[in-house]
Design a protein around this motif. Structure first.
Motif, PDB file in Angstrom:
ATOM      1  N   GLU A  75      21.100  12.876  57.810  1.00 18.13           N
ATOM      2  CA  GLU A  75      20.011  12.071  57.266  1.00 18.13           C
ATOM      3  C   GLU A  75      20.494  10.647  57.068  1.00 18.13           C
ATOM      4  OE1 GLU A  75      17.041  11.814  53.466  1.00 18.13           O
ATOM      5  OE2 GLU A  75      17.753  13.772  54.089  1.00 18.13           O
ATOM      6  N   LEU A  76      19.747   9.712  57.629  1.00 15.02           N
ATOM      7  CA  LEU A  76      20.080   8.302  57.534  1.00 15.02           C
ATOM      8  C   LEU A  76      20.037   7.849  56.081  1.00 15.02           C
ATOM      9  CD1 LEU A  76      20.719   6.154  59.678  1.00 15.02           C
ATOM     10  CD2 LEU A  76      18.319   5.512  59.604  1.00 15.02           C
ATOM     11  N   LYS A  77      21.099   7.176  55.633  1.00 19.65           N
ATOM     12  CA  LYS A  77      21.151   6.706  54.243  1.00 19.65           C
ATOM     13  C   LYS A  77      20.419   5.376  54.052  1.00 19.65           C
ATOM     14  CE  LYS A  77      25.502   8.900  53.037  1.00 19.65           C
ATOM     15  NZ  LYS A  77      26.346   9.199  54.155  1.00 19.65           N
ATOM     16  N   THR A  78      20.397   4.567  55.104  1.00 18.05           N
ATOM     17  CA  THR A  78      19.801   3.239  54.995  1.00 18.05           C
ATOM     18  C   THR A  78      18.315   3.314  55.326  1.00 18.05           C
ATOM     19  OG1 THR A  78      21.923   2.315  55.668  1.00 18.05           O
ATOM     20  CG2 THR A  78      20.053   0.828  55.712  1.00 18.05           C
ATOM     21  N   LYS A  79      17.519   3.514  54.288  1.00 20.03           N
ATOM     22  CA  LYS A  79      16.072   3.612  54.449  1.00 20.03           C
ATOM     23  C   LYS A  79      15.389   2.493  53.680  1.00 20.03           C
ATOM     24  CE  LYS A  79      15.918   8.624  54.782  1.00 20.03           C
ATOM     25  NZ  LYS A  79      15.465   9.850  54.140  1.00 20.03           N
ATOM     26  N   GLU A  80      14.209   2.131  54.161  1.00 21.93           N
ATOM     27  CA  GLU A  80      13.409   1.136  53.458  1.00 21.93           C
ATOM     28  C   GLU A  80      13.032   1.697  52.092  1.00 21.93           C
ATOM     29  OE1 GLU A  80       9.047  -0.915  53.860  1.00 21.93           O
ATOM     30  OE2 GLU A  80      10.101  -0.458  55.717  1.00 21.93           O
ATOM     31  N   ASN A  81      13.081   0.829  51.075  1.00 22.30           N
ATOM     32  CA  ASN A  81      12.719   1.278  49.729  1.00 22.30           C
ATOM     33  C   ASN A  81      12.022   0.144  48.978  1.00 22.30           C
ATOM     34  OD1 ASN A  81      14.817  -0.288  48.140  1.00 22.30           O
ATOM     35  ND2 ASN A  81      16.171   0.898  49.498  1.00 22.30           N
ATOM     36  N   ASP A  82      11.610   0.424  47.761  1.00 17.63           N
ATOM     37  CA  ASP A  82      10.859  -0.553  46.970  1.00 17.63           C
ATOM     38  C   ASP A  82      11.725  -1.336  45.985  1.00 17.63           C
ATOM     39  OD1 ASP A  82       8.399  -0.025  48.173  1.00 17.63           O
ATOM     40  OD2 ASP A  82       8.029   1.675  46.846  1.00 17.63           O
ATOM     41  N   ASN A  83      13.039  -1.279  46.132  1.00 18.40           N
ATOM     42  CA  ASN A  83      13.908  -2.069  45.249  1.00 18.40           C
ATOM     43  C   ASN A  83      13.617  -3.553  45.438  1.00 18.40           C
ATOM     44  OD1 ASN A  83      15.039   0.333  44.475  1.00 18.40           O
ATOM     45  ND2 ASN A  83      16.900   0.084  45.689  1.00 18.40           N
ATOM     46  N   SER A  84      13.844  -4.338  44.407  1.00 17.40           N
ATOM     47  CA  SER A  84      13.523  -5.756  44.430  1.00 17.40           C
ATOM     48  C   SER A  84      14.552  -6.574  45.216  1.00 17.40           C
ATOM     49  CB  SER A  84      13.457  -6.294  42.994  1.00 17.40           C
ATOM     50  OG  SER A  84      13.394  -7.697  42.999  1.00 17.40           O
ATOM     51  N   VAL A  85      14.065  -7.294  46.221  1.00 14.03           N
ATOM     52  CA  VAL A  85      14.921  -8.188  47.009  1.00 14.03           C
ATOM     53  C   VAL A  85      15.466  -9.301  46.121  1.00 14.03           C
ATOM     54  CG1 VAL A  85      14.922  -9.877  48.900  1.00 14.03           C
ATOM     55  CG2 VAL A  85      13.761  -7.663  49.189  1.00 14.03           C
ATOM     56  N   ILE A  86      14.613  -9.878  45.282  1.00 12.05           N
ATOM     57  CA  ILE A  86      15.024 -10.982  44.405  1.00 12.05           C
ATOM     58  C   ILE A  86      16.078 -10.506  43.410  1.00 12.05           C
ATOM     59  CG2 ILE A  86      14.257 -12.666  42.675  1.00 12.05           C
ATOM     60  CD1 ILE A  86      13.304 -13.237  45.613  1.00 12.05           C
ATOM     61  N   GLU A  87      15.874  -9.346  42.845  1.00 10.43           N
ATOM     62  CA  GLU A  87      16.853  -8.799  41.899  1.00 10.43           C
ATOM     63  C   GLU A  87      18.201  -8.572  42.594  1.00 10.43           C
ATOM     64  OE1 GLU A  87      17.067  -4.687  39.492  1.00 10.43           O
ATOM     65  OE2 GLU A  87      15.227  -5.858  39.129  1.00 10.43           O
ATOM     66  N   PHE A  88      18.146  -8.070  43.822  1.00 11.20           N
ATOM     67  CA  PHE A  88      19.376  -7.867  44.581  1.00 11.20           C
ATOM     68  C   PHE A  88      20.100  -9.201  44.793  1.00 11.20           C
ATOM     69  CE2 PHE A  88      21.374  -7.959  48.834  1.00 11.20           C
ATOM     70  CZ  PHE A  88      22.460  -7.141  48.562  1.00 11.20           C
ATOM     71  N   ILE A  89      19.365 -10.230  45.220  1.00 14.90           N
ATOM     72  CA  ILE A  89      19.976 -11.542  45.460  1.00 14.90           C
ATOM     73  C   ILE A  89      20.530 -12.121  44.159  1.00 14.90           C
ATOM     74  CG2 ILE A  89      19.546 -13.937  46.174  1.00 14.90           C
ATOM     75  CD1 ILE A  89      17.569 -12.816  48.260  1.00 14.90           C
ATOM     76  N   GLU A  90      19.790 -11.965  43.071  1.00 19.54           N
ATOM     77  CA  GLU A  90      20.253 -12.480  41.778  1.00 19.54           C
ATOM     78  C   GLU A  90      21.567 -11.840  41.340  1.00 19.54           C
ATOM     79  OE1 GLU A  90      19.344 -14.973  39.617  1.00 19.54           O
ATOM     80  OE2 GLU A  90      18.134 -15.596  41.323  1.00 19.54           O
TER      81      GLU A  90
END
Length: 140
Positions: A3-18
């Motif tokens: 099972e592919l681990k890298t899947k699209e999700n709803d985590n925040s892009v801005i929060e990740f960058i911050e």
């Protein structure tokens, strides 16, 4: 079955960058966010825990392995910034000749900072990758 681990999700892009520790990498990530969004016309989505992807496609290999992946994307990693562009694309090499300072792997191009590369060539690489993948893996 794998099972592919890298899947699209709803985590925040801005929060990740911050949460990117290095200030220059964080600034570059915001600039890349703008460049990829403008160039692709797709909204940014998190793929897995550390890849910011744009658009998606479904691939199926002769081996039967299949899955979904972003058309293009990037990740501001500690060592370098990873740019996810179409791998087996003959036009990529020609564009990379004028790109600037980078190293490349199979599917990734690695840069230290955005100032090391030509932003216009980056846009051309993004456009060319999206067109190549859409042609290679047309929607069902």
């Amino acid at each position: 079955m794998y099972e592919l681990k890298t899947k699209e999700n709803d985590n925040s892009v801005i929060e990740f960058i911050e949460n990117v520790e290095h200030p220059q990498k964080r600034e570059d990530a915001y600039r890349l966010l703008d460049i990829f969004t403008e160039t692709t016309g797709f909204p940014a989505k998190m793929w897995g825990t550390s890849i910011i992807g744009f658009g998606s496609y479904h691939y199926k290999y002769a081996t039967g392995h299949e899955g979904d992946a972003p058309l293009v994307g990037f990740s501001p990693r500690k060592a370098k910034i990873s740019l996810y562009l179409a791998a087996y694309n003959p036009e990529r090499e020609a564009l990379l000749a004028d790109f600037g300072k980078y190293t490349a792997g199979k599917g990734c191009v690695y840069i230290n900072k955005l100032a090391d590369v030509n932003a216009q060539v980056l846009k051309a690489l993004i456009e060319q990758s999206v067109a190549f993948l859409n042609k290679t893996y047309p929607g069902e």
